[in-house]
Scaffold this motif. Structure first.
Motif, mmCIF file in Angstrom:
data_model
loop_
_atom_site.group_PDB
_atom_site.id
_atom_site.type_symbol
_atom_site.label_atom_id
_atom_site.label_comp_id
_atom_site.label_asym_id
_atom_site.label_seq_id
_atom_site.Cartn_x
_atom_site.Cartn_y
_atom_site.Cartn_z
ATOM 1 N N PHE A 18 39.265 58.454 3.423
ATOM 2 C CA PHE A 18 40.072 59.327 4.182
ATOM 3 C C PHE A 18 39.988 60.761 3.583
ATOM 4 C CE2 PHE A 18 42.756 55.370 5.578
ATOM 5 C CZ PHE A 18 42.201 55.570 6.690
ATOM 6 N N GLY A 19 39.836 60.972 2.278
ATOM 7 C CA GLY A 19 39.593 62.191 1.693
ATOM 8 C C GLY A 19 38.495 62.833 2.116
ATOM 9 N N LEU A 20 37.320 62.156 2.586
ATOM 10 C CA LEU A 20 36.091 62.723 2.955
ATOM 11 C C LEU A 20 36.446 63.696 4.156
ATOM 12 C CD1 LEU A 20 33.097 62.823 1.984
ATOM 13 C CD2 LEU A 20 32.792 60.645 3.330
ATOM 14 N N ILE A 21 37.270 63.046 5.073
ATOM 15 C CA ILE A 21 37.318 63.515 6.369
ATOM 16 C C ILE A 21 37.854 65.081 6.452
ATOM 17 C CG2 ILE A 21 38.776 63.304 8.874
ATOM 18 C CD1 ILE A 21 38.663 60.250 8.117
ATOM 19 N N PRO A 22 39.070 65.365 5.903
ATOM 20 C CA PRO A 22 39.348 66.812 5.606
ATOM 21 C C PRO A 22 38.330 67.648 5.115
ATOM 22 C CG PRO A 22 40.939 65.539 4.363
ATOM 23 C CD PRO A 22 39.986 64.734 5.171
ATOM 24 N N LEU A 23 37.549 67.240 3.958
ATOM 25 C CA LEU A 23 36.671 67.863 3.267
ATOM 26 C C LEU A 23 35.469 68.133 4.221
ATOM 27 C CD1 LEU A 23 36.914 65.975 -0.181
ATOM 28 C CD2 LEU A 23 37.602 68.502 0.288
ATOM 29 N N TRP A 24 34.956 67.151 4.981
ATOM 30 C CA TRP A 24 33.844 67.302 5.825
ATOM 31 C C TRP A 24 34.144 68.415 6.924
ATOM 32 C CZ3 TRP A 24 33.160 66.538 10.975
ATOM 33 C CH2 TRP A 24 31.869 66.726 11.514
ATOM 34 N N ILE A 25 35.409 68.245 7.485
ATOM 35 C CA ILE A 25 35.919 69.228 8.513
ATOM 36 C C ILE A 25 35.817 70.769 7.874
ATOM 37 C CG2 ILE A 25 37.802 69.842 9.941
ATOM 38 C CD1 ILE A 25 38.479 67.068 10.255
ATOM 39 N N ALA A 26 36.444 70.960 6.731
ATOM 40 C CA ALA A 26 36.509 72.164 6.076
ATOM 41 C C ALA A 26 35.235 72.614 5.852
ATOM 42 C CB ALA A 26 37.338 72.055 4.754
ATOM 43 N N ARG A 27 34.238 71.911 5.420
ATOM 44 C CA ARG A 27 32.746 72.239 5.053
ATOM 45 C C ARG A 27 32.078 72.696 6.314
ATOM 46 N NH1 ARG A 27 27.864 69.738 4.556
ATOM 47 N NH2 ARG A 27 26.615 70.592 2.872
#
Length: 170
Positions: free
Chosen positions: A147-156
């Protein structure tokens, strides 16, 4: 600033705040862990030690609470490790403030966060197994990484589009 760039910056900001708040809350909840476990145990109908047999999640929560209570009663200094766990979470959350200020220049924070999220999976599965943590609980820990990966991937992804001039497709 074009509308597309504004949208990207706003979304990067939201995704970054999700990470900052998630890290801070996850960390700070480690400090009053015994109290929180007592609430959850009571909510699940587990009293320590209980004459009523329980199983599944309720049994695990009751077992963990009893162990933590006994440890804090006899060896309270061991909980100092939880205090440092909270500190680490809060410090990492503060680092993400750099991404709020200048997401393009600080894009490495999103890569760093994504690497950390991926590493949660082998860490939880490996050390959880070594420490006797039930598989279901280890999977829950792995979900924090996913779940942490999702917002980080979107931001990246959005930062990369900003770098290209905001002309990418969603």
């Amino acid at each position: 600033m074009h509308a597309r760039e504004q949208l990207l910056r706003r979304r990067i900001c939201w995704m970054t705040w999700i990470m900052i708040l998630g890290l801070a809350v996850a960390g700070l909840t480690a400090i009053p862990l015994e109290t929180e476990l007592a609430w959850v145990a009571r909510g699940l109908g587990v009293s320590a030690p209980s004459a009523v047999p329980v199983s599944g999640l309720a049994a695990w929560i009751g077992h963990v609470y009893q162990a933590l209570h006994a440890t804090n009663t006899h060896y309270p200094f061991l909980s100092y490790g939880y205090d440092w766990l909270a500190f680490g979470h809060v410090v990492i959350a503060i680092a993400f403030v750099g991404a709020l200020r200048d997401p393009v220049r600080n894009r490495w924070l999103f890569d760093f966060g994504m690497i950390a999220c991926v590493l949660i999976i082998p860490w939880a599965l490996g050390f959880g197994s070594l420490r006797g943590i039930p598989l279901g609980w280890r999977v829950i820990d792995c979900l924090f990484g996913i779940f942490g990966l999702i917002p980080l991937w979107i931001a990246r992804r959005d930062v990369q589009e900003l770098e290209r001039g905001g002309n990418g497709l969603l």
